[in-house]
Design an enzyme around this catalytic site. Structure first.
Site, PDB file in Angstrom:
ATOM      1  N   LYS A  28       0.760  -1.276  -0.124  1.00  0.00           N
ATOM      2  CA  LYS A  28       0.000   0.053  -0.057  1.00  0.00           C
ATOM      3  C   LYS A  28       0.869   1.263  -0.200  1.00  0.00           C
ATOM      4  CE  LYS A  28      -3.806  -2.285   2.534  1.00  0.00           C
ATOM      5  NZ  LYS A  28      -4.726  -2.359   3.669  1.00  0.00           N
ATOM      6  N   TYR A  68     -12.281  -2.512  -3.552  1.00  0.00           N
ATOM      7  CA  TYR A  68     -12.839  -2.624  -2.073  1.00  0.00           C
ATOM      8  C   TYR A  68     -14.342  -2.614  -2.227  1.00  0.00           C
ATOM      9  CZ  TYR A  68      -8.231  -2.347   0.396  1.00  0.00           C
ATOM     10  OH  TYR A  68      -6.939  -2.600   0.747  1.00  0.00           O
ATOM     11  N   ASN A 131      -2.021  -0.240   7.327  1.00  0.00           N
ATOM     12  CA  ASN A 131      -1.411  -1.350   7.545  1.00  0.00           C
ATOM     13  C   ASN A 131      -0.577  -2.061   6.423  1.00  0.00           C
ATOM     14  OD1 ASN A 131      -3.550  -2.099   6.049  1.00  0.00           O
ATOM     15  ND2 ASN A 131      -4.440  -3.607   7.335  1.00  0.00           N
ATOM     16  N   HIS A 134      -1.622  -5.535   1.364  1.00  0.00           N
ATOM     17  CA  HIS A 134      -2.939  -6.245   1.197  1.00  0.00           C
ATOM     18  C   HIS A 134      -2.962  -7.653   0.584  1.00  0.00           C
ATOM     19  CE1 HIS A 134      -6.951  -7.196  -0.521  1.00  0.00           C
ATOM     20  NE2 HIS A 134      -6.349  -7.801  -1.556  1.00  0.00           N
ATOM     21  N   GLU A 145      -9.250 -10.355  -7.997  1.00  0.00           N
ATOM     22  CA  GLU A 145      -8.524  -9.096  -7.811  1.00  0.00           C
ATOM     23  C   GLU A 145      -7.149  -9.416  -9.014  1.00  0.00           C
ATOM     24  OE1 GLU A 145      -9.251  -8.991  -2.974  1.00  0.00           O
ATOM     25  OE2 GLU A 145      -7.354  -9.446  -3.606  1.00  0.00           O
TER      26      GLU A 145
HETATM   27  P1  DAT Z   1      -7.620  -7.078   5.109  1.00  0.00           P
HETATM   28  O1  DAT Z   1      -6.932  -5.988   4.420  1.00  0.00           O
HETATM   29  O2  DAT Z   1      -6.925  -7.928   6.047  1.00  0.00           O
HETATM   30  O3  DAT Z   1      -8.190  -8.307   4.041  1.00  0.00           O
HETATM   31  P2  DAT Z   1     -10.248  -5.964   5.187  1.00  0.00           P
HETATM   32  O4  DAT Z   1     -10.548  -6.522   3.712  1.00  0.00           O
HETATM   33  O5  DAT Z   1     -11.317  -6.462   6.182  1.00  0.00           O
HETATM   34  O6  DAT Z   1      -8.831  -6.531   5.753  1.00  0.00           O
HETATM   35  O7  DAT Z   1     -10.276  -4.570   5.071  1.00  0.00           O
HETATM   36  C1  DAT Z   1      -9.775  -4.126   4.127  1.00  0.00           C
HETATM   37  C2  DAT Z   1      -8.567  -2.757   4.580  1.00  0.00           C
HETATM   38  O8  DAT Z   1      -9.642  -1.906   5.221  1.00  0.00           O
HETATM   39  C3  DAT Z   1      -7.804  -3.022   5.770  1.00  0.00           C
HETATM   40  O9  DAT Z   1      -6.527  -3.698   5.235  1.00  0.00           O
HETATM   41  C4  DAT Z   1      -7.736  -1.747   6.463  1.00  0.00           C
HETATM   42  C5  DAT Z   1      -9.001  -1.278   6.187  1.00  0.00           C
HETATM   43  N1  DAT Z   1      -9.983  -1.385   7.315  1.00  0.00           N
HETATM   44  C6  DAT Z   1     -10.481  -2.406   7.799  1.00  0.00           C
HETATM   45  N2  DAT Z   1     -11.377  -2.348   8.922  1.00  0.00           N
HETATM   46  C7  DAT Z   1     -11.000  -1.082   9.164  1.00  0.00           C
HETATM   47  C8  DAT Z   1     -11.429  -0.264  10.503  1.00  0.00           C
HETATM   48  N3  DAT Z   1     -12.025  -0.918  11.415  1.00  0.00           N
HETATM   49  N4  DAT Z   1     -10.987   0.969  10.450  1.00  0.00           N
HETATM   50  C9  DAT Z   1     -10.194   1.497   9.332  1.00  0.00           C
HETATM   51  N5  DAT Z   1      -9.614   0.730   8.494  1.00  0.00           N
HETATM   52  C10 DAT Z   1     -10.166  -0.364   8.315  1.00  0.00           C
HETATM   53 MG    MG Z   2      -9.846  -8.010   2.599  1.00  0.00          MG
END
Ligand code: DAT
Ligand code: MG
Length: 169
Positions: A28, A68, A131, A134, A145
């Site tokens: 990212k 997303y 974080n 991805h 994807e």
């Molecule tokens: P991952 O990236 O582990 O697959 P995800 O698909 O649930 O997780 O979410 C995508 C991204 O969105 C994640 O990497 C960071 C952001 N995100 C997820 N939950 C969040 C939250 N509660 N607050 C802020 N950003 C969040």
């Molecule tokens: Mg995800």
């Protein structure tokens, strides 16, 4: 004899097919800005996975909204799209046995507060909104994807020289 050979062949070809599983991993904007590109790629290389596609690009909001799409209803969605489109990223495709699941293990839990030490997120970042990487969460989403971020020609099929030392068959 023929049966034994056939059984052996089907076992062999199945394990080779499984080793061709693919996942979409992306560094990212914060990972790029913080100079962590090499470090993150190294984790996947050292594990033994095979890199089959990689590029450096500044993604559009439109592309990120598609990527997303299933999070569109979340309160953090606008902030997520803004952050993800704030600079260049490194989208990649990695190949190997169980690479989707193991790729997620290498990344660590979504929220770095819960990511185990030794994982990429556990070692290198602090907040869920920054974080750094991805990883696809399932084989099906990985396919979607990969198709979203890469053309067919950009994903390269090749034989890794160390294959026989990474897999027992
Ligand atoms: P991952 O990236 O582990 O697959 P995800 O698909 O649930 O997780 O979410 C995508 C991204 O969105 C994640 O990497 C960071 C952001 N995100 C997820 N939950 C969040 C939250 N509660 N607050 C802020 N950003 C969040
Ligand atoms: Mg995800």
């Amino acid at each position: 004899m023929i049966c034994t050979l056939l059984a052996f062949y089907s076992l062999f070809s199945r394990s080779m097919a499984e080793a061709r599983e693919r996942t979409f991993i992306m560094i990212k904007p914060d990972g790029v800005q913080r100079g962590l590109v090499g470090k993150i790629i190294k984790r996947f290389e050292q594990k033994g996975f095979k890199l089959v596609a990689l590029k450096f690009m500044w993604p559009s909001e439109e592309l990120l909204k598609k990527h997303y799409a299933d999070l569109a209803g979340k309160p953090f969605f606008p902030g997520l799209v803004k952050y993800m489109s704030s600079g260049p990223v490194v989208p990649m495709v990695w190949e190997g046995l169980n690479v989707v699941k193991t790729g997620r293990v290498l990344l660590g839990a979504t929220n770095p507060a819960d990511s185990a030490p030794g994982t990429i997120r556990g070692d290198l970042c602090i907040q869920v909104g920054r974080n750094i990487c991805h990883g696809s969460d399932a084989v099906e989403s990985a396919k979607k994807e990969i198709d979203l971020w890469f053309t067919e020609k950009e994903v390269v099929s090749w034989q890794q020289a160390n294959n026989a030392w990474v897999y027992e068959d």
